[in-house]
Write a protein that holds these residues in place. Structure first.
Motif, mmCIF file in Angstrom:
data_model
loop_
_atom_site.group_PDB
_atom_site.id
_atom_site.type_symbol
_atom_site.label_atom_id
_atom_site.label_comp_id
_atom_site.label_asym_id
_atom_site.label_seq_id
_atom_site.Cartn_x
_atom_site.Cartn_y
_atom_site.Cartn_z
ATOM 1 N N VAL A 129 3.886 10.923 5.447
ATOM 2 C CA VAL A 129 3.448 9.530 5.423
ATOM 3 C C VAL A 129 2.099 9.462 6.125
ATOM 4 N N PRO A 130 1.087 8.797 5.538
ATOM 5 C CA PRO A 130 -0.245 8.765 6.153
ATOM 6 C C PRO A 130 -0.211 8.228 7.583
ATOM 7 N N ASN A 131 -0.945 8.921 8.476
ATOM 8 C CA ASN A 131 -1.135 8.468 9.857
ATOM 9 C C ASN A 131 -2.500 7.806 9.967
ATOM 10 N N VAL A 132 -2.505 6.517 10.393
ATOM 11 C CA VAL A 132 -3.756 5.774 10.528
ATOM 12 C C VAL A 132 -3.817 5.202 11.942
ATOM 13 N N SER A 175 0.809 -1.222 0.000
ATOM 14 C CA SER A 175 0.000 0.000 0.000
ATOM 15 C C SER A 175 0.833 1.258 0.000
ATOM 16 N N LEU A 215 -6.901 -1.037 3.157
ATOM 17 C CA LEU A 215 -5.520 -0.570 3.257
ATOM 18 C C LEU A 215 -4.702 -0.990 2.045
ATOM 19 N N SER A 241 -5.870 7.643 0.078
ATOM 20 C CA SER A 241 -5.012 7.198 1.165
ATOM 21 C C SER A 241 -5.182 5.689 1.241
ATOM 22 N N PRO A 242 -4.278 4.996 1.919
ATOM 23 C CA PRO A 242 -4.351 3.530 1.915
ATOM 24 C C PRO A 242 -5.729 3.040 2.344
ATOM 25 N N VAL A 250 2.994 3.561 5.515
ATOM 26 C CA VAL A 250 1.900 3.956 6.407
ATOM 27 C C VAL A 250 2.431 3.912 7.841
ATOM 28 N N ASP A 251 2.071 4.899 8.651
ATOM 29 C CA ASP A 251 2.338 4.854 10.088
ATOM 30 C C ASP A 251 1.026 4.493 10.771
ATOM 31 N N LEU A 252 0.959 3.249 11.332
ATOM 32 C CA LEU A 252 -0.287 2.692 11.858
ATOM 33 C C LEU A 252 -0.178 2.488 13.364
ATOM 34 N N THR A 268 5.647 -0.116 6.194
ATOM 35 C CA THR A 268 4.631 0.152 7.212
ATOM 36 C C THR A 268 5.238 0.040 8.604
#
Length: 617
Positions: free
Chosen positions: A134-137, A29, A209, A229-230, A32-34, A70
């Motif tokens: 980087v997307p924050n999820v 994907s 995701l 976004s993812p 991603v910062d999960l 990720t």
């Protein structure tokens, strides 16, 4: 244990129905910062918590874990918040699984808002491994209603760009889940009946995701811009627009309505911007913000014959005194003021161009008001009133004293060149309320008198007399020079015995040429009043026992009269004496002057009539 076995079996069965995630089938994907934010409150039973562990591990197994792929962190919460491992702690899946298996539940309350705030401020930060751009999820898993407020802190997190998935189990509250989750809710809110079914979200989350670009392959509904976004998307707006609460449509940013402009008069809005304009009759200055009046009179853009009166962008015409505006509203015609205004002349009004003057019959003189006639001129005087403001007077009586003063003023011909009036109040100290040169009309003086505030305390009449002699009749306070022979009159009003000596400055006042009147009421001491009063004392001394009677004194007090009247004497002169001849000559010259004025008035009137006859032809 039977329940856990069921969950494992279910996940295994589902796994056989889907492509198994092997080393080469990881979710690609993008970085991603999960963060998993898991509820470990006392309502989550031990076997349910074990299900939650497996839920996280199963999701991790499908992700491309790594420092450049990720990153994953886990935070648990109840009444407090504890980070189990941060985004930078582990870069390998095995280490993450080990960390998840070592989690010990907190088993307290359910402070979900506190946990979201922690994730926002302490987990998604560079020091803990958060990466820029980087997307924050965050995936929130909870089984109950929050014991604190979540809407505001979740909104703040979303505004910072954090995408929130809210997973509710069993007793979870749908309203709270929607308050936490990112829009659209159908993609970010999940509610299952029990922890046994939580794997359903895991499967859907993996799809979102790792799945398709929803902006390209779905009916996203974004009005302006869709940003992927993812596993999800969000809508953006063009510059000058703001996203509405529905998360899809856009509204123009109206800086004018929001008051975010610096236009002086008119703000013209465009999306995210504005321009300034001016009201009718004004023009925009070079700064493009402020406005200036368009003065047509000053610019000479008018056709008024005499006076141009400017208003923004327009003008009106007027005429000089003694003229009237014609029907064309531009030109002017001379008018006879004697026939058109309330001239107030007692005997006769004489018109002149734009003005008029009054004349009196033979044997009478025009008085200082320029209108009335009399056998003598009313005297111009400089009058200073000293009023007692001591405690014994009392507030209601002090109001009567002020009315007394205004009665005296009404009997005078007050003007800058006529009679001048000053007022001093005294008690244990002395205060000039207004000097001789402050007011030039009776109305101004009377208004000022009614605003005087009552001082109270003692009765220092001697100190007041000293102040009057040394200050009140000085040229600095408006007294006319002694060389002009303008009578100086002082009037003292008191209701009791003085607490200091009055002899010295009572005498000095009279030596300075000040005619002194003394008015007493109530407990005023007659001997002191007589000592203050000028000779003859009987004409300069007044007394009454009651404050309500002082108005009668004001009616009888004649300060501004002809010298012959004030003396009460008529002198019979020898008609052949030199001074009588001089007086006769002066009277004759005065009569001739009045006759000349009458002839001038008649000539002007004849000229006016002649002009009117010519205009009719």
């Amino acid at each position: 244990m039977r329940l856990c076995g069921f969950i494992v079996l279910t996940l295994a069965v589902l796994a056989t129905a889907r492509p198994k995630a092997g080393p080469n089938q990881k979710c690609k994907s993008g970085p991603v910062d999960l963060i998993f934010l898991i509820d470990s409150s006392r309502s989550v039973r031990p076997h349910e918590f074990e299900t939650m562990r497996k839920f996280m591990i199963d999701i991790l197994a499908t992700l491309d874990i790594g420092l450049n792929a990720t990153r994953v962190g886990v935070v648990q919460y109840s009444s407090q918040v504890r980070s189990e491992f941060s985004l930078k702690t582990h870069s390998k899946l095995d280490a993450m699984v080990k960390g998840i298996n070592e989690i010990i539940p907190l088993a307290q309350g359910t402070m979900t808002g506190l946990a979201i705030k922690y994730v926002m401020n302490a987990a998604f930060i560079a020091e803990e491994g958060d990466r820029p751009k980087v997307p924050n999820v965050v995936v929130i898993v909870t089984d109950g209603r929050p014991q604190d407020r979540v809407a505001e802190v979740a909104a703040e997190a979303r505004e910072k760009g954090i995408e929130i998935y809210a997973v509710g189990v069993a007793r979870a509250d749908m309203t709270s889940l929607r308050a936490m989750a990112s829009p659209p809710f159908e993609d970010h809110v999940f509610l299952v009946e029990s922890f046994d079914l939580i794997h359903q979200f895991g499967l859907q989350f993996q799809d979102k995701l790792c799945g398709m670009d929803l902006c390209l392959e779905s009916d996203h509904g974004c009005e302006h811009i869709c940003e992927s976004s993812p596993g999800s998307y969000h809508c953006l707006c063009l510059p000058g627009y703001t996203l509405n609460d529905d998360g899809k449509t856009c509204a123009a940013i109206d800086l004018c309505t929001e008051g975010k402009h610096d236009c002086e008069q008119i703000c013209v809005s465009s999306p995210g911007s504005f321009t300034c304009d001016c009201n009718k009759g004004y023009k925009l200055n070079d700064d493009k913000k402020t406005c200036s009046t368009i003065d047509l009179c000053a610019e000479g853009k008018h056709d008024c014959e005499q006076i141009c009166i400017s208003a923004p962008g327009v003008f009106t015409c007027d005429c000089n005194k003694g003229f009237k505006l014609n029907k064309d509203k531009k030109t002017c015609t001379n008018m006879d003021l004697c026939n058109t205004v309330e001239h107030g002349c007692e005997h006769q009004c004489v018109s002149t161009p734009g003005s008029y003057y009054c004349i009196c019959p033979e044997g009478q003189l025009l008085q200082d008001d320029g209108k009335s006639c009399g056998t003598c001129k009313s005297a111009n005087i400089d009058l200073v009133l000293l009023i007692d403001g001591s405690k014994s007077v009392r507030p209601q009586n002090f109001e009567l004293v002020k009315k007394f003063v205004n009665q005296v003023v009404d009997s005078l011909d007050v003007s800058a060149h006529g009679t001048r009036v000053g007022l001093v109040q005294y008690s244990s100290r002395v205060r000039t309320e207004f000097p001789l040169n402050m007011y030039h009309t009776a109305d101004e003086i009377k208004a000022a008198v009614m605003k005087v505030e009552y001082m109270e305390k003692g009765t220092m009449t001697g100190l007041a007399l000293k102040h009057m002699v040394e200050n009140s009749f000085s040229e600095a306070e408006g007294a006319r020079p002694a060389s002009r022979n303008i009578p100086r009159i002082g009037l003292v009003f008191t209701d009791g015995r003085s607490q200091d000596d009055i002899t010295e400055f009572g005498k000095k006042a009279k030596e300075a040429g000040i005619t002194m009147y003394a008015v007493g009421v109530g407990k005023a001491v007659e001997d002191e009043l007589r000592e203050i009063a000028s000779e003859p004392v009987e004409k300069h001394f007044y007394y009454t026992t009651d404050f309500t009677a002082i108005s009668t004194i004001a009616e009888n007090l004649k300060l501004n009269v002809c010298p012959e009247e004030s003396q009460g004497e008529i002198e019979v002169k020898d008609p052949c004496a030199c001074e009588s001849l001089v007086e006769f000559q002066q009277a004759t010259m005065s009569s001739l002057e009045q006759l000349t004025q009458k002839l001038a008035g008649m000539t002007a009137r004849l000229e006016q009539l002649e002009n009117q006859l010519l205009s009719r032809k």
